[in-house]
Design a protein around this motif. Structure first.
Motif, PDB file in Angstrom:
ATOM      1  N   ASP A 140       0.853  -1.186   0.000  1.00 55.89           N
ATOM      2  CA  ASP A 140       0.000   0.000   0.000  1.00 55.89           C
ATOM      3  C   ASP A 140       0.892   1.240   0.000  1.00 55.89           C
ATOM      4  O   ASP A 140       2.088   1.154   0.308  1.00 55.89           O
ATOM      5  CB  ASP A 140      -0.848  -0.066   1.281  1.00 55.89           C
ATOM      6  CG  ASP A 140      -1.544   1.236   1.588  1.00 55.89           C
ATOM      7  OD1 ASP A 140      -2.276   1.721   0.704  1.00 55.89           O
ATOM      8  OD2 ASP A 140      -1.326   1.803   2.675  1.00 55.89           O
ATOM      9  N   ASN A 174     -11.428   4.316   3.166  1.00 56.28           N
ATOM     10  CA  ASN A 174     -10.031   4.427   3.573  1.00 56.28           C
ATOM     11  C   ASN A 174      -9.951   5.583   4.554  1.00 56.28           C
ATOM     12  O   ASN A 174     -10.038   6.743   4.151  1.00 56.28           O
ATOM     13  CB  ASN A 174      -9.120   4.688   2.368  1.00 56.28           C
ATOM     14  CG  ASN A 174      -7.661   4.535   2.799  1.00 56.28           C
ATOM     15  OD1 ASN A 174      -7.305   3.550   3.420  1.00 56.28           O
ATOM     16  ND2 ASN A 174      -6.854   5.507   2.476  1.00 56.28           N
ATOM     17  N   ASP A 188      -0.292   5.142   0.983  1.00 56.31           N
ATOM     18  CA  ASP A 188      -0.542   6.079   2.091  1.00 56.31           C
ATOM     19  C   ASP A 188      -0.432   5.370   3.438  1.00 56.31           C
ATOM     20  O   ASP A 188      -1.089   4.363   3.652  1.00 56.31           O
ATOM     21  CB  ASP A 188      -1.958   6.671   1.989  1.00 56.31           C
ATOM     22  CG  ASP A 188      -2.044   7.730   0.937  1.00 56.31           C
ATOM     23  OD1 ASP A 188      -2.870   8.632   1.085  1.00 56.31           O
ATOM     24  OD2 ASP A 188      -1.268   7.648  -0.048  1.00 56.31           O
ATOM     25  N   ASN A 228      -8.838  -0.347   3.372  1.00 60.81           N
ATOM     26  CA  ASN A 228      -8.841  -0.758   1.948  1.00 60.81           C
ATOM     27  C   ASN A 228      -7.722  -1.747   1.661  1.00 60.81           C
ATOM     28  O   ASN A 228      -7.513  -2.130   0.499  1.00 60.81           O
ATOM     29  CB  ASN A 228      -8.802   0.480   1.026  1.00 60.81           C
ATOM     30  CG  ASN A 228      -7.482   1.235   1.109  1.00 60.81           C
ATOM     31  OD1 ASN A 228      -6.810   1.226   2.131  1.00 60.81           O
ATOM     32  ND2 ASN A 228      -7.103   1.874   0.028  1.00 60.81           N
TER      33      ASN A 228
END
Ligand SMILES: O=C(O)COP(=O)(O)O
Ligand SMILES: [Mg+2]
Length: 233
Positions: free
Chosen positions: A13, A139, A15, A177
Motif C-alpha cells: 500500500d 479508507n 498512504d 482498503n
C-alpha cells in the motif's frame, strides 16, 4: 524455510505504509532507494487508492515493478495500462453514481476509473443507493467508489496473471482498503502504525511505522532471513 528470489512478490500500500502522513505522503529518499534496489531482484508492486497524477508528485523517482492504482482498477506495467472494468462502468454505472452524488451535494473527484468522495467514510448510509451501480471502499475518512468486483486484491491477481507469477505474495498495509490486499496474500504484514483491525489479522507487525516498516521487511528478504521468520507453507 528459505524462499528464493523469484518466489516473492511484495505488494505494498502507499498512504501510511510506504509514505507517512506527517510528510504529506511524500515518500522518503531512504524508502525510495530501498524499493528501487529491491525491485531489481524481486517483484515489488505499489497498490494504492491513488491516481497516477498524485503518485507522479508524491513518489518522484520510485521505480516499482508495477503500479496498481485507483484501488485495484488500473494497472501500469511494462509501459502498458490495463483497465480492470467493463465498458458499462463508463457508459452507465459511473454516470448514475455521479447523478446521485450531485443530488447529495457531495464533494467528489473522478480518476480514470474510480470516484473519490471526500469525508463520506463515516456517512456511508447516504451512499446506499450507489451500491446498485458500484461498490464503496472506505479508507480512513474517505470513500472510494469502484466498479463491482474491483479491489486491491483483484488488481494483484490480475498482475499475477499478466506476469505468470507463481510464487508467494507478501502484502503490506495499514488500513481498511488493505483487507482486499491481505485476502490474496500468503504473508500479511501490518506496519506499526496500522489500524488495530489490520494488525489483528497480520502475520507480522513491523517494529517501525510507515516506509521504515517496509524497509524492515525488504531488508529481511534481501538478506535471505525472511522465510525463517514465518513458516511459508
Ligand atoms: O487514496 C487513498 O485514500 C490512499 O490510498 P492508499 O492508502 O490505498 O495508498
Ligand atoms: Mg494506506
Amino acid at each position: 524455510m528459505d524462499i528464493d528470489s523469484n518466489e516473492i512478490l511484495v505488494a505494498s500500500d502507499y498512504d501510511r505504509t510506504l509514505a507517512n502522513e506527517e510528510n504529506n505522503f511524500v515518500i522518503s529518499p531512504i524508502v525510495t532507494q530501498k524499493v528501487n534496489e529491491f525491485s531489481k531482484k524481486y517483484k515489488f508492486v505499489v497498490v494504492t487508492g491513488r491516481e497516477k497524477k498524485f503518485m507522479d508528485k508524491l513518489a518522484v523517482g520510485l521505480r516499482p515493478t508495477a503500479w496498481i492504482l485507483e484501488n485495484g482498477s488500473l494497472i501500469l506495467f511494462d509501459n502498458k495500462e490495463f483497465v480492470l472494468c467493463e465498458k458499462s462502468w463508463f457508459e452507465r454505472d459511473r454516470k448514475k453514481i455521479i447523478e446521485i452524488l450531485d443530488s447529495l451535494k457531495a464533494r467528489y473527484s473522478i480518476g480514470k476509473v474510480i470516484i473519490y468522495v471526500d469525508g463520506y467514510g463515516s456517512k456511508l448510509n447516504m451512499l446506499k443507493e450507489i451500491e446498485k451501480y458500484g461498490r464503496i471502499e472506505v479508507n480512513r475518512n474517505d470513500a472510494m467508489i469502484l466498479p463491482k468486483g474491483v479491489d486491491k486484491g483483484i488488481g494483484v491477481l490480475k498482475f499475477k496473471e499478466l506476469t505468470g507469477f507463481k510464487g508467494k505474495i507478501v502484502a503490506l498495509g495499514d488500513s481498511e482498503n488493505d483487507y482486499a490486499l491481505f485476502r490474496v496474500a500468503d504473508i500479511k504484514v501490518a506496519v506499526a502504525n496500522a489500524i488495530p483491525q489490520i494488525k489483528e489479522i497480520a502475520d507480522i507487525v513491523t517494529k517501525n511505522p510507515n516506509g521504515l516498516g517496509v524497509v524492515e521487511i525488504l531488508d529481511k528478504i534481501l538478506s535471505g532471513n525472511f522465510g525463517k521468520e514465518i513458516d511459508i507453507h
